[in-house]
Design a protein around this motif. Sequence first.
Motif, short mmCIF file in Angstrom:
data_model
loop_
_atom_site.label_atom_id
_atom_site.label_comp_id
_atom_site.label_asym_id
_atom_site.label_seq_id
_atom_site.Cartn_x
_atom_site.Cartn_y
_atom_site.Cartn_z
N THR A 53 0.83 -1.21 0.00
CA THR A 53 0.00 0.00 0.00
C THR A 53 0.86 1.26 0.00
N MET A 60 -5.15 2.36 -7.38
CA MET A 60 -4.79 3.56 -6.64
C MET A 60 -4.86 4.79 -7.53
N GLY A 66 -5.98 3.75 -0.99
CA GLY A 66 -5.18 3.00 -0.02
C GLY A 66 -5.97 1.88 0.63
N VAL A 111 -6.45 -0.92 -1.99
CA VAL A 111 -5.23 -1.69 -2.21
C VAL A 111 -4.92 -2.56 -0.99
N PHE A 112 -5.07 -2.01 0.20
CA PHE A 112 -4.74 -2.76 1.42
C PHE A 112 -5.65 -3.96 1.58
N SER A 166 -4.90 -6.57 -1.01
CA SER A 166 -3.63 -7.22 -0.73
C SER A 166 -3.75 -8.24 0.40
#
Length: 286
Positions: free
Chosen positions: A78, A167, A213, A216-217, A220
Amino acid sequence: MSIEMRRSFGTLRMPAGFGGLLPALILVTLFFVVPVLALLLRSVTGPEPGFQNYATLLGDGTYARVFFNTFLVASVVTIVTVLVAFPVAWMLAIMPSALASIVFGVIILSMWTNLLTRTYAWMVLLQRTGVINRTLMDIGLISTPLPLINNLTGVTIGMVYIMLPFMILPLVGTLRAIDPMTLRAAALCGASPFDAFCRILLPLSLPGIAAGGLMVFVMSLGYFVTPALLGGTSNMMLAEMIAQMIQSLLNWGLGSAAAFILLVVTMALYALQLRLVGAGRATGGV
């Protein structure tokens, strides 16, 4: 029928517009609520009723290491994705629309490429005899190949490349909504470019950073293909462990408990973002 009775019947009718939401509610119930409830039920009933699966996951050092690796990789990916995506998004926001459309199309095209194909391409590029190591050795920057695969470095590179569009998209929307006259006014008032970035541009772009963010976090945390192919056994992540428990070990109870913990953490992070930045700002204006 009296007017009072008609009014009372009117209050019992289905709310206006609810009929249009009924198919969506049915789909959410069938494909989200019911599977989550089944997952929770399996986690507390298999192989024996109780919370021993959660106690094992949270008390065993091996599983704690997997949780640590998962959050470490998600955090690193991230942060690196934000650092790489911000200048790209700013470039897209300020460049001419025709050129921006071309660059934007290239970014979107990368999202349409098969994930497994992109991951195998990075395996070829990052291996000891790959293009990156051979190029660095040919120009004299290194004398021996760098370990770029089967470790955290390879996972980070591969996942950052895959997560970049997620992002960039909210960041571009946020940056384009910023009035350029704001930065010009700061320059006229004597602010340096660094001060204008830190005090004006960065705070105004925080909704897009927060939205991208979080996306993406969360993605992930549950990623499987890229960490499994580019990471080593010492960097196993939670999704890979869940797949191994269910497919290889047939331990549905422990795998369901791990999946439910991941779901709870994801929902908690999203609720925290809504609490801090609000529902409208959490989407980054997208």
